[in-house]
Write a protein that holds these residues in place. Structure first.
Motif, PDB file in Angstrom:
ATOM      1  N   ARG A  19      24.564 -13.973  23.034  1.00 17.02           N
ATOM      2  CA  ARG A  19      25.963 -13.713  23.367  1.00 17.02           C
ATOM      3  C   ARG A  19      26.225 -12.250  23.705  1.00 17.02           C
ATOM      4  N   VAL A  20      25.305 -11.338  23.392  1.00 18.41           N
ATOM      5  CA  VAL A  20      25.494  -9.921  23.719  1.00 18.41           C
ATOM      6  C   VAL A  20      24.674  -9.501  24.938  1.00 18.41           C
ATOM      7  N   ARG A  21      24.153 -10.466  25.660  1.00 18.96           N
ATOM      8  CA  ARG A  21      23.366 -10.175  26.860  1.00 18.96           C
ATOM      9  C   ARG A  21      24.162 -10.547  28.104  1.00 18.96           C
ATOM     10  N   ARG A  56      28.484  -6.176  25.395  1.00 16.61           N
ATOM     11  CA  ARG A  56      27.353  -6.911  25.985  1.00 16.61           C
ATOM     12  C   ARG A  56      26.539  -5.946  26.829  1.00 16.61           C
ATOM     13  N   GLN A  87      25.194  -0.866  18.749  1.00 16.57           N
ATOM     14  CA  GLN A  87      26.193  -1.823  19.228  1.00 16.57           C
ATOM     15  C   GLN A  87      27.464  -1.838  18.381  1.00 16.57           C
ATOM     16  N   ASP A  94      31.428  -4.530  28.676  1.00 18.58           N
ATOM     17  CA  ASP A  94      30.207  -4.993  29.325  1.00 18.58           C
ATOM     18  C   ASP A  94      29.527  -3.754  29.882  1.00 18.58           C
TER      19      ASP A  94
END
Length: 133
Positions: A19-21, A56, A87, A94
């Protein structure tokens, strides 16, 4: 018997889940079309606000920068690790990190310093924009 964890004492998670890519081409395109960028010697960070509650990351290392896949993968691995560690300090953005100049294991300390400097510069720009609104 249930054990409750005090949220103040809970440690942040430093994982790098899917979900963070940023993976989809449309997501990369929307970040580039937003046209906000900060640059350093090795890196350029393109950014855009997102509606998620987490930052992300998308990575770009072109063949023009490093011919061999092993070198490109090393560069991406280093950047992923730095994002993973920082992070929790990044707003809901983004980030697309584009490598502008090749770096090797000997350049690691200067690369880490530059990545942290760019994140600080990004944080200052966001604060300035919030204060203007």
């Amino acid at each position: 018997m249930t054990i409750s964890v005090n949220p103040v004492l809970a440690k942040p998670k430093f994982g790098f889940p899917n979900r963070v890519r940023i993976i989809k081409t449309d997501d990369f395109s929307s970040v580039f079309n937003f046209r906000k960028r900060i640059s350093g010697h090795y890196l350029a960070i393109h950014y855009q606000y997102n509606s998620l509650n987490t930052p992300r990351l998308g990575l770009i290392v072109g063949k023009k920068i490093a011919k061999r896949a092993v070198d490109r993968n090393y560069m991406k691995r280093v950047l992923r690790e730095q994002f993973r560690l920082h992070q929790h300090d990044i707003a809901s953005l983004d980030l697309v990190v584009r490598v502008q100049r090749a770096y090797e294991p000997g350049d690691y300390p200067s690369l880490v310093g530059e990545f942290c400097e760019l994140l600080q510069k990004l944080g200052k720009q966001i604060e300035k924009r919030k204060s203007m609104s």
